[in-house]
Design a protein around this motif. Structure first.
Motif, mmCIF file in Angstrom:
data_model
loop_
_atom_site.group_PDB
_atom_site.id
_atom_site.type_symbol
_atom_site.label_atom_id
_atom_site.label_comp_id
_atom_site.label_asym_id
_atom_site.label_seq_id
_atom_site.Cartn_x
_atom_site.Cartn_y
_atom_site.Cartn_z
ATOM 1 N N GLY A 49 0.893 -1.690 0.044
ATOM 2 C CA GLY A 49 -0.146 0.261 -0.352
ATOM 3 C C GLY A 49 0.927 1.562 0.302
ATOM 4 N N ASP A 50 0.348 2.170 1.253
ATOM 5 C CA ASP A 50 1.454 3.638 1.138
ATOM 6 C C ASP A 50 2.162 3.344 2.001
ATOM 7 O OD1 ASP A 50 0.149 4.977 -0.400
ATOM 8 O OD2 ASP A 50 -1.276 5.346 0.933
ATOM 9 N N ALA A 51 2.796 1.995 2.338
ATOM 10 C CA ALA A 51 3.883 1.728 3.396
ATOM 11 C C ALA A 51 5.179 0.810 2.919
ATOM 12 C CB ALA A 51 3.174 0.776 4.486
ATOM 13 N N GLU A 52 6.841 1.189 3.503
ATOM 14 C CA GLU A 52 7.461 1.020 2.156
ATOM 15 C C GLU A 52 8.043 -0.061 3.502
ATOM 16 O OE1 GLU A 52 10.160 2.843 -0.560
ATOM 17 O OE2 GLU A 52 11.456 3.391 0.962
ATOM 18 N N ILE A 53 8.651 -1.516 2.823
ATOM 19 C CA ILE A 53 9.978 -2.412 3.243
ATOM 20 C C ILE A 53 11.117 -2.221 3.040
ATOM 21 C CG2 ILE A 53 9.833 -4.479 5.071
ATOM 22 C CD1 ILE A 53 7.020 -4.697 4.691
ATOM 23 N N THR A 54 12.175 -1.774 3.477
ATOM 24 C CA THR A 54 13.220 -2.619 3.206
ATOM 25 C C THR A 54 13.746 -3.229 3.698
ATOM 26 O OG1 THR A 54 13.061 -0.075 2.475
ATOM 27 C CG2 THR A 54 16.106 -1.382 2.393
ATOM 28 N N VAL A 55 14.374 -4.519 2.781
ATOM 29 C CA VAL A 55 15.194 -5.288 4.270
ATOM 30 C C VAL A 55 16.779 -5.313 3.140
ATOM 31 C CG1 VAL A 55 14.934 -8.312 3.445
ATOM 32 C CG2 VAL A 55 13.324 -6.952 3.010
ATOM 33 N N LEU A 56 17.735 -5.395 4.771
ATOM 34 C CA LEU A 56 18.802 -5.491 4.866
ATOM 35 C C LEU A 56 19.149 -6.822 5.517
ATOM 36 C CD1 LEU A 56 17.696 -2.201 6.324
ATOM 37 C CD2 LEU A 56 19.341 -1.949 4.664
ATOM 38 N N HIS A 57 20.282 -7.033 4.715
ATOM 39 C CA HIS A 57 21.063 -7.921 4.893
ATOM 40 C C HIS A 57 22.635 -7.933 5.875
ATOM 41 C CE1 HIS A 57 22.373 -12.135 3.670
ATOM 42 N NE2 HIS A 57 24.177 -11.287 3.096
ATOM 43 N N ASP A 58 22.517 -8.590 6.739
ATOM 44 C CA ASP A 58 23.147 -8.441 7.862
ATOM 45 C C ASP A 58 24.466 -9.543 7.648
ATOM 46 O OD1 ASP A 58 24.498 -7.329 9.764
ATOM 47 O OD2 ASP A 58 23.584 -8.332 11.067
ATOM 48 N N GLY A 59 24.777 -10.031 6.650
ATOM 49 C CA GLY A 59 25.824 -11.341 6.407
ATOM 50 C C GLY A 59 24.798 -12.713 6.273
ATOM 51 N N PHE A 60 25.671 -13.814 6.954
ATOM 52 C CA PHE A 60 25.493 -15.012 7.407
ATOM 53 C C PHE A 60 26.666 -15.990 8.119
ATOM 54 C CE2 PHE A 60 29.355 -14.493 3.628
ATOM 55 C CZ PHE A 60 29.304 -16.268 4.394
#
Length: 325
Positions: A49-60
């Motif tokens: 919708g009007d929200a935004e999700i940013t997925v951020l990688h922290d490694g493995f």
């Protein structure tokens, strides 16, 4: 994660194989290491919708598949991995943190490791910078559960808070379990480090930590959903904007090719295997029926996709990489 690091990391396992479906996604990568040896997936954005999700990688971290599933024969587990081109002797467990932007407010769900983890982790801060997200702009940290790979990054090694202006919201059942001194004294050795970790992270400002019971909105636009089994108070979050929804599932499952396709398999990292299985089935039935995008903490990057019913289990489709949101 190596076998010897289990007590430190306390994270679910992950894998690499997934099929592809379409979805409204956008991505950009952080700059590679100067010597050219490291790929940094960086960040990945979707609109809800009007929200935004940013997925951020922290490694493995890396690990072997030995003992990963409690209630299945090891050869069967390894064969399931190989069908998805995952080497049972050299698996990788990724960590993916979600920042949700709703209007002028930003919320981070879980926190990775900051500078407290193994050398292949700790990429979140750089990827946040690449995504244009200032840690000081985070209004609240929402916690799914108290395992180290989810809460270590709230407080840096020097004791300072990584998100200095953020409220901290935690599930009441997680707090009651991990902050109980009597339970800590009676805990098996393999869990004691996690009790100590909870005190390191939350102890200095325990009076300011907000505890919630799942079942309603924690902040405007984000609802907490009880998903116990992995830990006693494990919680997932549903982001809602208008008629659009997305599920940020925490550790409902780890590697999709195992615990999504085989929801009846019990992970060695689930404290209550039967409860975790019931949670998976209930959660994925809901997500499949509503065709809801899912963000998986330990899913292969970009960690966004959808599930559909497949026999007694489910099929996970990784979202198509797109250059625009």
């Amino acid at each position: 994660m190596t076998d010897t690091s289990r007590r430190t990391v306390l994270a679910a396992s992950a894998g690499l194989g997934a099929s592809i479906v379409t979805g409204p996604v956008a991505a950009q990568t952080a700059a590679p290491a100067a010597d050219g040896t490291r790929q940094q997936p960086g960040f990945y954005r979707i609109k809800v919708g009007d929200a935004e999700i940013t997925v951020l990688h922290d490694g493995f971290v890396g690990r072997r598949a030995q003992g990963l599933v409690r209630n299945a024969a090891q050869p069967e587990v390894e064969e399931q991995l190989r069908t998805h081109f995952v080497d049972p002797e050299a698996m990788e467990n990724p960590y993916n943190i979600a920042v949700v932007t709703i209007g002028a407010r930003r919320y981070i769900i879980d926190s990775g490791f900051a500078d407290n983890g193994p050398p292949t982790t700790g990429q979140l801060a750089a990827n946040m910078r690449a995504a244009g997200i200032d840690p000081a702009s985070i209004n609240a940290v929402l916690v799914t559960h108290f395992h180290g790979d989810h809460i270590n990054g709230i407080r840096k090694k020097d004791g300072t808070l990584a998100y200095p202006n953020a409220e901290i919201h935690v599930p009441e059942a997680e707090w009651a379990f991990w902050m109980d001194d009597t339970r800590m004294g009676q805990a098996p050795e393999g869990q004691r480090g996690n009790f100590a970790l909870a005190r390191r992270v939350f102890g200095p400002n325990a009076g300011d930590v907000r505890r919630f019971t799942p079942g309603g909105e924690i902040v405007p636009g984000i609802q907490a959903v009880a998903t116990p089994g992995h830990t006693p108070g494990h919680t997932s979050f549903v982001v809602t904007s208008g008629s659009a929804k997305a599920l940020i599932q925490g550790d409902v499952s780890g590697i999709p090719s195992l615990f999504v396709e085989r929801p009846g398999w019990h992970s060695m990292f689930d404290m209550d295997g039967a409860a975790a299985e019931a949670t998976r089935r209930r959660t994925y039935d809901m997500a499949a029926s509503e065709r809801m995008p899912i963000v998986g903490y330990h899913f292969p990057f970009p960690a966004v996709g959808r599930v559909s019913k497949q026999g007694d289990g489910y099929r996970f489709g990784l979202a198509q990489w797109r250059s625009t949101i």
